[in-house]
Design a protein around this motif. Sequence first.
Motif, short mmCIF file in Angstrom:
data_model
loop_
_atom_site.label_atom_id
_atom_site.label_comp_id
_atom_site.label_asym_id
_atom_site.label_seq_id
_atom_site.Cartn_x
_atom_site.Cartn_y
_atom_site.Cartn_z
N THR A 1 -12.70 -23.85 -102.11
CA THR A 1 -12.25 -25.21 -102.64
C THR A 1 -12.27 -24.80 -104.21
OG1 THR A 1 -14.53 -25.98 -103.06
CG2 THR A 1 -13.53 -26.53 -100.58
N PHE A 2 -11.94 -25.97 -105.02
CA PHE A 2 -12.08 -25.72 -106.28
C PHE A 2 -13.46 -25.54 -106.89
CE2 PHE A 2 -11.82 -27.43 -110.76
CZ PHE A 2 -10.75 -26.47 -111.30
N GLY A 3 -14.37 -26.23 -106.18
CA GLY A 3 -15.71 -25.81 -106.56
C GLY A 3 -16.36 -24.76 -106.04
N GLY A 4 -15.63 -23.90 -105.38
CA GLY A 4 -15.85 -22.51 -104.89
C GLY A 4 -16.72 -22.50 -103.51
#
Length: 97
Positions: A8-11
Amino acid sequence: MAVLTGLTFGGNTWTPKFAESIDKDKCIGCGRCIKVCGYPVLDLKALNEEGEFVEDEEDDEIERKVMVVAHPENCIGCQACARICPKNCYTHNPLEN
């Protein structure tokens, strides 16, 4: 077997699960799923009284319409269709190698 995963964008690790089938006995044909899906994956199909798909949309034998996974190759695995479905009709599975 390996399963397709991403980040995800958050890793965070994310495993997409792709639309495999829709239970035609549960589906009420409301169309919420096709509205939320941004890809040409789903299609509304007519059923007769015996629960068989009818090709002719003008046929008098149509009892109701249900959603089908018409083009699974276009699914991106987001599961938005399952989250919006009021009848929990969907079966999703991850992509395995």
